[in-house]
Design an enzyme around this catalytic site. Structure first.
Site, mmCIF file in Angstrom:
data_model
loop_
_atom_site.group_PDB
_atom_site.id
_atom_site.type_symbol
_atom_site.label_atom_id
_atom_site.label_comp_id
_atom_site.label_asym_id
_atom_site.label_seq_id
_atom_site.Cartn_x
_atom_site.Cartn_y
_atom_site.Cartn_z
ATOM 1 N N LYS A 149 -70.650 93.360 -82.208
ATOM 2 C CA LYS A 149 -70.525 91.931 -81.938
ATOM 3 C C LYS A 149 -71.810 90.549 -81.728
ATOM 4 C CE LYS A 149 -68.119 88.484 -78.020
ATOM 5 N NZ LYS A 149 -67.717 88.370 -77.056
ATOM 6 N N GLU A 152 -78.950 100.678 -79.657
ATOM 7 C CA GLU A 152 -78.297 101.573 -80.045
ATOM 8 C C GLU A 152 -77.945 101.045 -81.433
ATOM 9 O OE1 GLU A 152 -77.154 100.002 -77.398
ATOM 10 O OE2 GLU A 152 -77.180 101.759 -75.935
ATOM 11 N N GLY A 173 -65.418 92.090 -77.071
ATOM 12 C CA GLY A 173 -65.963 93.205 -77.099
ATOM 13 C C GLY A 173 -65.087 94.427 -77.302
ATOM 14 N N ARG A 174 -64.542 94.687 -75.794
ATOM 15 C CA ARG A 174 -63.551 95.544 -75.958
ATOM 16 C C ARG A 174 -61.923 94.753 -76.191
ATOM 17 N NH1 ARG A 174 -66.294 93.796 -71.412
ATOM 18 N NH2 ARG A 174 -64.877 92.737 -69.961
ATOM 19 N N GLU A 228 -65.096 97.979 -67.564
ATOM 20 C CA GLU A 228 -65.446 96.880 -67.867
ATOM 21 C C GLU A 228 -64.670 95.731 -67.587
ATOM 22 O OE1 GLU A 228 -67.760 95.487 -72.254
ATOM 23 O OE2 GLU A 228 -68.979 96.997 -71.575
ATOM 24 N N HIS A 232 -54.399 122.422 -67.747
ATOM 25 C CA HIS A 232 -55.248 123.770 -67.573
ATOM 26 C C HIS A 232 -56.891 123.563 -67.191
ATOM 27 C CE1 HIS A 232 -52.346 125.801 -69.661
ATOM 28 N NE2 HIS A 232 -51.747 124.607 -70.291
ATOM 29 N N LYS A 289 -79.720 97.434 -69.783
ATOM 30 C CA LYS A 289 -80.358 96.966 -71.041
ATOM 31 C C LYS A 289 -81.862 96.586 -71.017
ATOM 32 C CE LYS A 289 -75.884 95.783 -73.525
ATOM 33 N NZ LYS A 289 -75.340 95.097 -73.560
#
Ligand code: F6P
Length: 575
Positions: free
Chosen positions: A233, A239, A295-296, A381, A412, A540
């Site tokens: 965005k 990254e 973003g999410r 977030e 399990h 950041k």
């Protein structure tokens, strides 16, 4: 839905105060703990605390029927919760007292609901299929939304049909989406969920800046037939940019440095045209979106390009259609039958009145295996906030820890703690009964396991039942007292079951939108801004300074002793 940019407040609040700071920003100042329903719920928590759900089922033959609702192909059974009619009435009254209707309408019409960034919150416009106009600051956004989507579809079709060629004239076989957070998790989760419908190039996702991720992904790919989608965005995420540069170099190494090949193998999805072109990607190869898409919440935008490439525009349309159907349900259904509202308020009951601090997402379908990770970002977030919209510190718990893994594997692994651990952890069981290619005999076992777990969590097993079982099995009488405590299940552990007839693009769209709106409702009640994420910024900032230090640029004096020692270790190792 109507346009305009005046706050759409349809009723006076019963508590708190409506403040329109500007004609673009809606601020409803509402401390939920001061409402009457909150006080009532606090009393009910004490009263109902001693009632076991097993009893509730025994005395009420209609319970399963009453606490069940279906919309958009999703059946929600919420009868295995520690609730009665009084609790539900007060939970819904709390939503109402917090002006849920007014705030929901404000979001849907493009108010600047994200008050700390002074932005609208309009991911719903990306899937809107009605005839109204939706405006942000007076500007009709739908024509642009549709135009970008058409460009994405046309591009996806060219790649899928083989018409889009790489540098040596071959068609594209592999697409690598490079992004992180919302620019990764949504498309990744959907591509996995709809894998059985995949009919285009293979789609891969690289998010981690650990080189192991991109190296392992590129190892088996051919530069001539690989297309990169750089999804960010902001187009400033370290990254993503680091991985994008590595990918670019990988391509250039294969073509002897010929920069003209980049246009054939790189496209970008971003809101930041300037940064995209500065990176070297042609603006013609960029698909945009807008600052009013968080973003999410962005998989419905051009960020969904990998989905379009994998399953085709038709299926993407169906995904949008399912989400729109849920939007309409959320907007119009009465609170008592409104799926997002019910899920949200049940969550509030546990977090704020019964002390739960985490919530499990247990999808039973393997194809939904990334859903917990996606919902983790969506929820944590959004509602991992400690101040109210007006900046005051909250005096109550907000977003719980969201976690999970496919339920059948979880049985399990982590389910032991859900059954016999000391924490109260509500669970969402999610099961789609059919999907393209399912084998009925497998699905029977899957469904049986899912229902058995929610039943076991609810009813438990008491000491008398354990004693009878052990006696029947022939355990010597003297050994039984010691064995009993380990085999007793307290039960009374809450869960929701979400049953989908079939996992299709449409039902998946509805399911995702359901959780988006659940998060919204909880944010409204907690009076937090669910649409910013300032909490990720400090890390950041520090990371960029530390990276410079690791590169030897400055000294580490500004950091604490622990961080300085860790930096020294890395410098030593990477020397
Ligand atoms: O750091 C958090 C975050 O900003 C998320 O909100 C976002 O989804 C992710 O990083 C990726 O951001 P971008 O799409 O701008 O690269």
């Amino acid at each position: 839905m109507s346009g305009g940019h005046k706050a759409c407040i349809d009723s006076a609040p019963r508590c708190g105060k409506i403040i329109l700071h500007t004609n673009r920003t809606v601020q409803i100042n509402m401390n939920p703990t001061l409402t009457t329903p909150w006080q009532n719920l606090s009393a009910l928590a004490v009263e109902t605390g001693s009632t076991h759900m097993r009893q509730l089922f025994e005395v009420d033959a209609q319970r399963a029927e009453r606490y069940r609702t279906k919309a958009c192909g999703i059946l929600l059974d919420y009868s295995k919760n520690r609730i009665n009619d009084n609790v539900m009435t007060q939970l819904l009254a709390l939503a109402d007292a917090c002006q849920l209707g007014a705030r929901r309408d404000a979001m849907f019409v493009g108010e600047h609901f994200n008050n700390t960034e002074d932005r609208a919150v309009l991911h719903t416009a990306l899937r809107y299929q009605g005839k109204e106009v939706i405006r942000v600051d007076g500007h009709d956004v739908l024509p642009e939304v549709r135009a970008v989507r058409e460009r994405c579809y046309a591009f996806a079709q060219r790649v899928r049909s083989g018409e889009w060629k790489g540098f040596d004239g071959q068609s594209i076989c592999d697409v690598v989406n490079i992004g992180i957070g919302g620019s990764d998790l949504g498309p990744l989760m959907v591509c996995e969920a709809l894998k059985s419908l995949a009919s285009g190039p293979r789609v891969h996702f690289v998010s981690n800046v650990d080189s192991a991720h991109i190296v392992a992904t590129l190892k088996h790919l051919n530069p001539a037939t690989t297309l990169f989608v750089i999804a960010s965005k902001t187009f400033t995420t370290i990254e993503t940019l680091t991985n994008a540069r590595t990918a670019r170099q990988w391509l250039l190494d294969a073509v002897g440095g010929d920069e003209s090949t980049v246009a054939k193998h790189f496209v970008a999805v971003s809101t930041n045209r300037e940064k995209v072109t500065a990176f070297g990607i042609d603006a013609n190869n960029m698909f945009g979106f807008w600052d009013w898409v968080g973003g999410r919440y962005s998989l419905w935008s051009a960020i969904g390009l990998p989905i379009m490439l994998a399953v085709g525009p038709e299926n993407f349309d169906a995904l949008l259609g399912g989400a729109y159907e849920m939007d309409e349900h959320f907007r119009t259904a009465p609170l008592a039958g409104n799926l997002p509202v019910l899920l949200a308020m049940l969550g509030i009951w546990y977090v704020n009145f019964l002390g739960a601090r985490s919530h499990v997402i247990a999808p039973y379908n393997q194809t939904l295996h990334r859903l917990p990770a996606f919902l983790q970002q969506l929820d944590m977030e959004s509602n991992g906030k400690g101040v109210r919209r007006n900046g005051e510190r909250v005096a109550y718990a907000t977003g719980p820890v969201i976690w999970g893994e496919p339920g059948i594997n979880g049985q399990h692994a982590y389910f032991q703690l859900l059954h016999q651990g000391t924490s109260l952890i509500p669970v969402d069981f999610i099961l789609a009964l059919r999907q393209t290619g399912t084998l009925p005999n497998h699905q029977r076992t899957l469904a049986a396991s899912c229902f058995a777990q929610s039943a076991a969590l609810m009813r438990g097993k008491d000491a008398d039942e354990v004693r009878a079982e052990l006696t029947a099995r022939g355990m010597p009488e003297q050994d039984i007292p010691l064995a009993i405590p380990h085999r007793v299940f307290s039960g009374n552990r809450p869960s929701n079951t979400l049953l989908l007839d079939e996992l299709t693009p449409r039902s998946l769209g509805s399911l995702i939108a359901l959780y988006e709106h659940k998060v919204f409702v909880q944010g409204v009640v907690w009076d937090v801004n669910s649409f910013d994420q300032w909490g990720v910024e400090l890390g950041k900032q520090l990371a960029s300074g530390i990276e410079a230090v690791l590169g030897g640029a400055t000294n580490a004096g500004a950091y604490d002793a622990s961080t300085q020692a860790l930096i020294a270790c890395v410098r030593e190792l990477l020397r």
